[in-house]
Design a protein around this motif. Structure first.
Motif, short mmCIF file in Angstrom:
data_model
loop_
_atom_site.label_atom_id
_atom_site.label_comp_id
_atom_site.label_asym_id
_atom_site.label_seq_id
_atom_site.Cartn_x
_atom_site.Cartn_y
_atom_site.Cartn_z
N SER A 12 12.36 36.55 27.22
CA SER A 12 11.16 35.78 26.90
C SER A 12 10.17 36.61 26.08
O SER A 12 9.39 36.06 25.30
CB SER A 12 10.50 35.26 28.17
OG SER A 12 10.10 36.33 28.99
N SER A 13 10.22 37.93 26.23
CA SER A 13 9.31 38.78 25.46
C SER A 13 9.56 38.66 23.96
O SER A 13 8.64 38.85 23.16
CB SER A 13 9.43 40.24 25.91
OG SER A 13 10.76 40.68 25.84
N TYR A 14 10.78 38.32 23.56
CA TYR A 14 11.07 38.09 22.14
C TYR A 14 10.16 36.98 21.60
O TYR A 14 9.59 37.09 20.53
CB TYR A 14 12.55 37.73 21.94
CG TYR A 14 12.86 37.21 20.55
CD1 TYR A 14 13.17 38.09 19.52
CD2 TYR A 14 12.83 35.85 20.27
CE1 TYR A 14 13.45 37.62 18.24
CE2 TYR A 14 13.10 35.37 18.99
CZ TYR A 14 13.41 36.26 17.99
OH TYR A 14 13.67 35.79 16.72
N THR B 198 7.35 35.84 22.96
CA THR B 198 5.94 36.26 23.02
C THR B 198 5.58 37.04 21.77
O THR B 198 4.57 36.76 21.12
CB THR B 198 5.70 37.12 24.28
OG1 THR B 198 6.03 36.36 25.43
CG2 THR B 198 4.26 37.59 24.35
N MET B 199 6.44 37.99 21.42
CA MET B 199 6.20 38.79 20.22
C MET B 199 6.31 37.94 18.96
O MET B 199 5.55 38.11 18.01
CB MET B 199 7.18 39.97 20.18
CG MET B 199 6.90 40.96 21.30
SD MET B 199 8.12 42.29 21.59
CE MET B 199 9.07 42.41 20.14
N ALA C 133 12.37 43.43 22.08
CA ALA C 133 12.20 42.54 23.22
C ALA C 133 13.04 43.02 24.41
O ALA C 133 12.58 43.01 25.56
CB ALA C 133 12.58 41.11 22.84
N LEU D 136 11.36 45.96 25.99
CA LEU D 136 10.24 45.53 26.83
C LEU D 136 10.73 45.01 28.18
O LEU D 136 10.13 45.30 29.22
CB LEU D 136 9.43 44.44 26.13
CG LEU D 136 8.41 44.89 25.11
CD1 LEU D 136 7.77 43.67 24.43
CD2 LEU D 136 7.33 45.74 25.75
N GLU D 137 11.79 44.25 28.16
CA GLU D 137 12.35 43.72 29.40
C GLU D 137 12.84 44.86 30.30
O GLU D 137 12.65 44.83 31.51
CB GLU D 137 13.49 42.75 29.11
CG GLU D 137 13.06 41.45 28.48
CD GLU D 137 12.14 40.63 29.37
OE1 GLU D 137 12.46 40.45 30.56
OE2 GLU D 137 11.10 40.18 28.86
N LYS E 162 10.08 46.60 32.14
CA LYS E 162 9.54 45.83 33.27
C LYS E 162 10.30 46.12 34.56
O LYS E 162 9.80 45.88 35.64
CB LYS E 162 9.60 44.33 32.97
CG LYS E 162 8.64 43.88 31.90
CD LYS E 162 8.81 42.40 31.66
CE LYS E 162 7.95 41.91 30.52
NZ LYS E 162 8.17 40.48 30.25
#
Length: 106
Positions: A21-23, A25-26, A98, A101-102, A105
């Motif tokens: 999901s961070s993909y 968001t970015m 992304a 980032l995952e 986390k």
């Protein structure tokens, strides 16, 4: 229509790579600073794990199947172009970031 095609392929049992999901968001942050306008609903693209690459003239929607054999060398790619001649190079970097980032986390 990549959205319709991917929904149909999923309904028939095709499996695609999952995108963090961070993909998205970015992507939303980058698109906010870009002059390109994506006509598809980004929520739908995220739901289906469809990647977006773009430049000032247009964009590319792109998705990859999961590997189709034991070795990770056979997969399919589905693309839809909107005045974009590139090959989705921007997706490789964005997807890598992304994924990092995952991992951070965890």
């Amino acid at each position: 229509d990549i959205v319709k095609a991917i929904r149909g392929l999923r309904a028939r049992g095709m499996h695609f790579l999952e995108v963090p999901s961070s993909y998205y968001t970015m992507l939303r942050q980058r698109l906010a600073e870009s002059k390109v306008q994506i006509k598809e609903d980004l929520k739908v693209l995220e739901e289906l794990n469809i990647l977006v690459d773009y430049d000032d003239d247009g964009y590319l929607l792109q998705i990859f199947t999961k590997n189709m054999q034991d070795r990770p060398t056979l997969f399919l790619e589905v693309i839809e172009r909107h005045n974009f001649n590139g090959f989705g190079v921007g997706n490789f970097k964005a997807l890598f970031e992304a994924i990092e980032l995952e991992q951070d986390k965890r």
